[in-house]
Scaffold this motif. Structure first.
Motif, PDB file in Angstrom:
ATOM      1  N   UNK A 130       0.857  -1.183   0.000  1.00  0.00           N
ATOM      2  CA  UNK A 130       0.000   0.000   0.000  1.00  0.00           C
ATOM      3  C   UNK A 130       0.895   1.236   0.000  1.00  0.00           C
ATOM      4  N   UNK A 131       0.423   2.285  -0.619  1.00  0.00           N
ATOM      5  CA  UNK A 131       1.162   3.544  -0.645  1.00  0.00           C
ATOM      6  C   UNK A 131       0.491   4.545   0.285  1.00  0.00           C
ATOM      7  N   UNK A 132       1.219   4.924   1.335  1.00  0.00           N
ATOM      8  CA  UNK A 132       0.736   5.911   2.293  1.00  0.00           C
ATOM      9  C   UNK A 132       1.552   7.187   2.149  1.00  0.00           C
ATOM     10  N   UNK A 136       5.933   3.673   0.793  1.00  0.00           N
ATOM     11  CA  UNK A 136       5.410   2.341   0.501  1.00  0.00           C
ATOM     12  C   UNK A 136       5.454   1.473   1.760  1.00  0.00           C
ATOM     13  N   UNK A 137       4.338   0.795   2.057  1.00  0.00           N
ATOM     14  CA  UNK A 137       4.234  -0.048   3.246  1.00  0.00           C
ATOM     15  C   UNK A 137       3.636  -1.395   2.867  1.00  0.00           C
ATOM     16  N   UNK A 138       3.667  -2.312   3.817  1.00  0.00           N
ATOM     17  CA  UNK A 138       3.031  -3.617   3.645  1.00  0.00           C
ATOM     18  C   UNK A 138       1.745  -3.670   4.446  1.00  0.00           C
ATOM     19  N   UNK A 139       0.700  -4.224   3.872  1.00  0.00           N
ATOM     20  CA  UNK A 139      -0.552  -4.467   4.585  1.00  0.00           C
ATOM     21  C   UNK A 139      -0.710  -5.969   4.749  1.00  0.00           C
ATOM     22  N   UNK A 165      -6.640  -9.698  12.603  1.00  0.00           N
ATOM     23  CA  UNK A 165      -5.904  -8.456  12.718  1.00  0.00           C
ATOM     24  C   UNK A 165      -5.474  -7.907  11.371  1.00  0.00           C
ATOM     25  N   UNK A 166      -5.365  -6.584  11.338  1.00  0.00           N
ATOM     26  CA  UNK A 166      -4.928  -5.843  10.167  1.00  0.00           C
ATOM     27  C   UNK A 166      -3.658  -5.103  10.577  1.00  0.00           C
ATOM     28  N   UNK A 167      -2.543  -5.432   9.911  1.00  0.00           N
ATOM     29  CA  UNK A 167      -1.271  -4.782  10.204  1.00  0.00           C
ATOM     30  C   UNK A 167      -0.815  -3.952   9.014  1.00  0.00           C
ATOM     31  N   UNK A 168      -0.203  -2.826   9.307  1.00  0.00           N
ATOM     32  CA  UNK A 168       0.505  -2.045   8.296  1.00  0.00           C
ATOM     33  C   UNK A 168       1.945  -1.912   8.768  1.00  0.00           C
ATOM     34  N   UNK A 169       2.883  -2.340   7.937  1.00  0.00           N
ATOM     35  CA  UNK A 169       4.294  -2.390   8.313  1.00  0.00           C
ATOM     36  C   UNK A 169       5.060  -1.354   7.497  1.00  0.00           C
ATOM     37  N   UNK A 170       5.793  -0.492   8.198  1.00  0.00           N
ATOM     38  CA  UNK A 170       6.577   0.552   7.545  1.00  0.00           C
ATOM     39  C   UNK A 170       8.030   0.441   7.971  1.00  0.00           C
ATOM     40  N   UNK A 171       8.985   0.661   7.029  1.00  0.00           N
ATOM     41  CA  UNK A 171      10.402   0.615   7.391  1.00  0.00           C
ATOM     42  C   UNK A 171      10.879   1.964   7.911  1.00  0.00           C
ATOM     43  N   UNK A 172      11.665   1.915   8.992  1.00  0.00           N
ATOM     44  CA  UNK A 172      12.373   3.105   9.470  1.00  0.00           C
ATOM     45  C   UNK A 172      13.844   2.858   9.172  1.00  0.00           C
ATOM     46  N   UNK A 173      14.209   3.134   7.940  1.00  0.00           N
ATOM     47  CA  UNK A 173      15.527   2.728   7.441  1.00  0.00           C
ATOM     48  C   UNK A 173      16.674   3.364   8.212  1.00  0.00           C
ATOM     49  N   UNK A 174      16.531   4.622   8.581  1.00  0.00           N
ATOM     50  CA  UNK A 174      17.623   5.307   9.275  1.00  0.00           C
ATOM     51  C   UNK A 174      17.881   4.719  10.651  1.00  0.00           C
ATOM     52  N   UNK A 175      16.907   4.002  11.197  1.00  0.00           N
ATOM     53  CA  UNK A 175      17.029   3.402  12.527  1.00  0.00           C
ATOM     54  C   UNK A 175      17.270   1.898  12.468  1.00  0.00           C
ATOM     55  N   UNK A 176      17.155   1.302  11.283  1.00  0.00           N
ATOM     56  CA  UNK A 176      17.253  -0.146  11.185  1.00  0.00           C
ATOM     57  C   UNK A 176      16.109  -0.826  11.893  1.00  0.00           C
ATOM     58  N   UNK A 177      14.887  -0.281  11.709  1.00  0.00           N
ATOM     59  CA  UNK A 177      13.720  -0.797  12.412  1.00  0.00           C
ATOM     60  C   UNK A 177      12.532  -0.940  11.471  1.00  0.00           C
ATOM     61  N   UNK A 178      11.601  -1.786  11.875  1.00  0.00           N
ATOM     62  CA  UNK A 178      10.294  -1.878  11.251  1.00  0.00           C
ATOM     63  C   UNK A 178       9.263  -1.456  12.281  1.00  0.00           C
TER      64      UNK A 178
END
Length: 223
Positions: A130-132, A136-139, A165-178
């Motif tokens: 999905x594009x927020x 770009x994120x994962x649903x 459950x409904x999850x939306x996953x976004x990368x926080x690249x600068x932190x090395x986190x999801x």
């Protein structure tokens, strides 16, 4: 929508979001004893017919769920209580959480790698992109059947419980986190309403103004 929410545990969390009326944030930083006393007070005023043992079981289950959330990396949580549109005589409940996990984001397109892993890990799990406004994120949508780990009834056996459950996953690249934004409910009959609710919440997820430009620039080429 309610006012903009910020996470309780990390003041430098780079994202903000808004929730619908009916969500009540859980104070994850509160002392367990204080939290239990407040819950007991609320239970005694709203459900005075319960026995002391029943109060204790509810409090233990609530505290257990909070400890599990903290162990899993949840930095924000809120409970929703409303009236079911499918059955106006019944209540409907759900829980919204924000969870952060450390992750290896060295691949040129880490979300593609994660999507493939999630699909391979479990059949029946819906995974799509999905594009927020944050990129770009994962649903992910999945249904689970589980046996409660805390016994609320006192009976020797307990019925299994089903959640969706409904999850939306976004990368926080600068932190090395999801970061995982998740809405979970046992009220499956109200699922369509919760999907619409989650869609509205996702529209409000945005970068904090102070970090928007730097983080957005670091995400380029990683999505």
């Amino acid at each position: 929508m309610s006012s903009t929410e910020k996470t309780d545990k990390s003041s430098d969390f780079p994202l903000t979001f808004s929730l619908h009326p009916g969500f009540n944030p859980i104070d994850l930083t509160q002392n367990p004893q204080t939290r239990s006393e407040k819950l007991l007070e609320s239970l005694q005023s709203t459900i005075p017919e319960l026995s002391g043992e029943q109060y204790l079981r509810v409090i233990l289950a609530y505290e257990y769920s909070i400890q599990r959330m903290l162990e899993e990396g949840v930095i924000y949580a809120a409970n929703f209580v409303g009236r079911s549109q499918q059955d106006p005589s019944a209540a409907t409940t759900a829980q919204f959480t924000v969870l952060v996990r450390e992750a290896e984001l060295k691949a040129s397109q880490p979300l593609n790698v994660l999507a493939r892993h999630l699909r391979e890990e479990r059949t029946g799990r819906e995974v799509d992109f999905v594009n927020l406004s944050i990129g770009r994120c994962l649903a992910v949508v999945q249904e689970d059947l589980f046996d409660p780990e805390v016994n609320l009834t006192g009976h020797e056996t307990q019925n299994s419980r089903r959640t969706r459950q409904f999850q939306v996953i976004a990368p926080l690249a600068s932190r090395g986190q999801l970061v995982f934004f998740a809405l979970v409910t046992e009220c499956i009959r109200d699922w369509n309403e919760y999907v619409a609710m989650m869609a509205e919440i996702c529209k409000t997820i945005t970068w904090n103004e102070t970090q928007q430009s730097s983080i957005a620039s670091r995400l380029e080429g990683l999505l």
